[in-house]
Scaffold this motif. Structure first.
Motif, PDB file in Angstrom:
ATOM      1  N   ARG A  42      47.534 -14.189  -6.012  1.00  0.00           N
ATOM      2  CA  ARG A  42      46.121 -14.494  -5.722  1.00  0.00           C
ATOM      3  C   ARG A  42      45.687 -13.694  -4.494  1.00  0.00           C
ATOM      4  N   VAL A  43      44.427 -13.297  -4.489  1.00  0.00           N
ATOM      5  CA  VAL A  43      43.892 -12.572  -3.341  1.00  0.00           C
ATOM      6  C   VAL A  43      43.748 -13.532  -2.168  1.00  0.00           C
ATOM      7  N   GLN A  44      44.236 -13.110  -1.004  1.00  0.00           N
ATOM      8  CA  GLN A  44      44.122 -13.893   0.214  1.00  0.00           C
ATOM      9  C   GLN A  44      44.060 -12.952   1.409  1.00  0.00           C
ATOM     10  N   PHE A  45      43.874 -13.516   2.589  1.00  0.00           N
ATOM     11  CA  PHE A  45      43.850 -12.713   3.804  1.00  0.00           C
ATOM     12  C   PHE A  45      45.133 -11.897   3.883  1.00  0.00           C
ATOM     13  N   GLY A  46      45.009 -10.604   4.133  1.00  0.00           N
ATOM     14  CA  GLY A  46      46.161  -9.720   4.260  1.00  0.00           C
ATOM     15  C   GLY A  46      46.576  -9.040   2.976  1.00  0.00           C
ATOM     16  N   SER A  47      46.069  -9.490   1.841  1.00  0.00           N
ATOM     17  CA  SER A  47      46.434  -8.887   0.556  1.00  0.00           C
ATOM     18  C   SER A  47      45.965  -7.440   0.464  1.00  0.00           C
ATOM     19  N   LEU A  48      46.770  -6.636  -0.215  1.00  0.00           N
ATOM     20  CA  LEU A  48      46.353  -5.305  -0.626  1.00  0.00           C
ATOM     21  C   LEU A  48      45.791  -5.459  -2.028  1.00  0.00           C
TER      22      LEU A  48
ATOM     23  N   ALA B 103      34.983  -9.438  -0.142  1.00  0.00           N
ATOM     24  CA  ALA B 103      36.189 -10.208   0.203  1.00  0.00           C
ATOM     25  C   ALA B 103      35.994 -11.684  -0.130  1.00  0.00           C
ATOM     26  N   GLN B 104      34.839 -12.226   0.204  1.00  0.00           N
ATOM     27  CA  GLN B 104      34.570 -13.635  -0.074  1.00  0.00           C
ATOM     28  C   GLN B 104      34.646 -13.922  -1.574  1.00  0.00           C
ATOM     29  N   ALA B 105      34.126 -13.013  -2.378  1.00  0.00           N
ATOM     30  CA  ALA B 105      34.167 -13.201  -3.833  1.00  0.00           C
ATOM     31  C   ALA B 105      35.589 -13.085  -4.374  1.00  0.00           C
ATOM     32  N   LEU B 106      36.412 -12.266  -3.720  1.00  0.00           N
ATOM     33  CA  LEU B 106      37.767 -12.014  -4.209  1.00  0.00           C
ATOM     34  C   LEU B 106      38.768 -13.102  -3.845  1.00  0.00           C
ATOM     35  N   PHE B 107      38.542 -13.821  -2.735  1.00  0.00           N
ATOM     36  CA  PHE B 107      39.527 -14.818  -2.300  1.00  0.00           C
ATOM     37  C   PHE B 107      39.855 -15.784  -3.443  1.00  0.00           C
ATOM     38  N   GLY B 108      41.152 -15.895  -3.737  1.00  0.00           N
ATOM     39  CA  GLY B 108      41.622 -16.805  -4.777  1.00  0.00           C
ATOM     40  C   GLY B 108      41.690 -16.191  -6.165  1.00  0.00           C
ATOM     41  N   ALA B 109      41.134 -14.988  -6.334  1.00  0.00           N
ATOM     42  CA  ALA B 109      41.147 -14.358  -7.661  1.00  0.00           C
ATOM     43  C   ALA B 109      42.549 -13.859  -8.006  1.00  0.00           C
ATOM     44  N   ARG B 110      42.802 -13.761  -9.306  1.00  0.00           N
ATOM     45  CA  ARG B 110      44.081 -13.247  -9.828  1.00  0.00           C
ATOM     46  C   ARG B 110      43.845 -11.910 -10.522  1.00  0.00           C
ATOM     47  N   GLU B 111      44.934 -11.176 -10.734  1.00  0.00           N
ATOM     48  CA  GLU B 111      44.828  -9.917 -11.473  1.00  0.00           C
ATOM     49  C   GLU B 111      44.204 -10.173 -12.835  1.00  0.00           C
TER      50      GLU B 111
ATOM     51  N   THR C 235      31.928 -11.579  -9.318  1.00  0.00           N
ATOM     52  CA  THR C 235      30.577 -11.043  -9.165  1.00  0.00           C
ATOM     53  C   THR C 235      30.183 -11.134  -7.703  1.00  0.00           C
ATOM     54  N   VAL C 236      29.670 -10.015  -7.178  1.00  0.00           N
ATOM     55  CA  VAL C 236      29.254  -9.943  -5.786  1.00  0.00           C
ATOM     56  C   VAL C 236      27.747  -9.746  -5.743  1.00  0.00           C
ATOM     57  N   LEU C 237      27.077 -10.578  -4.944  1.00  0.00           N
ATOM     58  CA  LEU C 237      25.646 -10.413  -4.724  1.00  0.00           C
ATOM     59  C   LEU C 237      25.462  -9.373  -3.628  1.00  0.00           C
ATOM     60  N   LEU C 238      24.800  -8.266  -3.957  1.00  0.00           N
ATOM     61  CA  LEU C 238      24.587  -7.179  -3.010  1.00  0.00           C
ATOM     62  C   LEU C 238      23.361  -7.454  -2.138  1.00  0.00           C
ATOM     63  N   GLN C 239      23.269  -6.735  -1.022  1.00  0.00           N
ATOM     64  CA  GLN C 239      22.149  -6.939  -0.092  1.00  0.00           C
ATOM     65  C   GLN C 239      20.803  -6.679  -0.737  1.00  0.00           C
ATOM     66  N   ASN C 240      20.758  -5.796  -1.728  1.00  0.00           N
ATOM     67  CA  ASN C 240      19.484  -5.491  -2.376  1.00  0.00           C
ATOM     68  C   ASN C 240      19.096  -6.534  -3.428  1.00  0.00           C
ATOM     69  N   GLY C 241      19.926  -7.577  -3.566  1.00  0.00           N
ATOM     70  CA  GLY C 241      19.620  -8.662  -4.493  1.00  0.00           C
ATOM     71  C   GLY C 241      20.231  -8.511  -5.867  1.00  0.00           C
ATOM     72  N   SER C 242      20.829  -7.356  -6.135  1.00  0.00           N
ATOM     73  CA  SER C 242      21.463  -7.162  -7.436  1.00  0.00           C
ATOM     74  C   SER C 242      22.918  -7.641  -7.391  1.00  0.00           C
TER      75      SER C 242
ATOM     76  N   GLU D 237      36.601  -6.050 -11.362  1.00  0.00           N
ATOM     77  CA  GLU D 237      37.819  -6.585 -11.966  1.00  0.00           C
ATOM     78  C   GLU D 237      38.982  -6.356 -11.001  1.00  0.00           C
ATOM     79  N   VAL D 238      39.753  -7.384 -10.747  1.00  0.00           N
ATOM     80  CA  VAL D 238      40.941  -7.272  -9.896  1.00  0.00           C
ATOM     81  C   VAL D 238      42.039  -6.656 -10.755  1.00  0.00           C
ATOM     82  N   THR D 239      42.482  -5.447 -10.398  1.00  0.00           N
ATOM     83  CA  THR D 239      43.503  -4.767 -11.190  1.00  0.00           C
ATOM     84  C   THR D 239      44.901  -4.877 -10.604  1.00  0.00           C
ATOM     85  N   HIS D 240      44.995  -4.994  -9.275  1.00  0.00           N
ATOM     86  CA  HIS D 240      46.312  -5.137  -8.622  1.00  0.00           C
ATOM     87  C   HIS D 240      46.165  -5.963  -7.355  1.00  0.00           C
ATOM     88  N   ILE D 241      47.167  -6.794  -7.090  1.00  0.00           N
ATOM     89  CA  ILE D 241      47.285  -7.539  -5.834  1.00  0.00           C
ATOM     90  C   ILE D 241      48.701  -7.312  -5.338  1.00  0.00           C
TER      91      ILE D 241
END
Length: 126
Positions: free
Chosen positions: A51-57, A93-101, A106-113, A118-122
């Motif tokens: 799972r993605v966490q602090f320090g993960s590559l 990073a916030q969207a990725l925390f806890g995700a698995r390969e 989905t990330v909300l960008l500053q422009n509203g889009s 897809e997480v391909t490697h952890i």
């Protein structure tokens, strides 16, 4: 907003900061000593795979841009020190925390889009 995770840093970053203490003016060195004293140091042995966490590559594939990116999720100050480092407070990073390969986040960008990744490697840093 400040969270308990704001004091986290990787062991590599702590070593780097400690190595630079002697070259700083007294007031800067005192502030850095305070930061180091309150830090929660995350060693590579503390990072679990799976799972993605602090320090993960992490390697992600941007579905919208059809582009692959790799980075390590680190503290805000460490993220300023070089390429391939992602601030833990960033929307990605916030969207990725806890995700698995294989999962898509989905990330909300500053422009509203939205942008899907897809997480391909952890991996755990060496």
């Amino acid at each position: 907003m400040t969270t308990r995770f704001d004091t986290w840093m990787t062991a590599r970053w702590r070593r780097e900061l400690e190595a630079n203490l002697s070259s700083l003016p007294d007031t800067d060195a005192a502030a850095l000593r305070s930061r180091l004293a309150s830090a929660t140091v995350v060693d590579n042995d503390d990072i679990m795979g799976g799972r993605v966490q602090f320090g993960s590559l992490v390697t992600v594939f941007s579905i919208d841009e059809e582009e692959e990116q790799s980075f390590q999720i680190v503290s805000s100050d460490e993220s300023l020190s070089g390429r391939g480092l992602l601030d833990q407070r960033s929307p990605l990073a916030q969207a990725l925390f806890g995700a698995r390969e294989g999962e898509v986040v989905t990330v909300l960008l500053q422009n509203g889009s939205n942008c899907d990744y897809e997480v391909t490697h952890i991996n755990v840093p060496e």
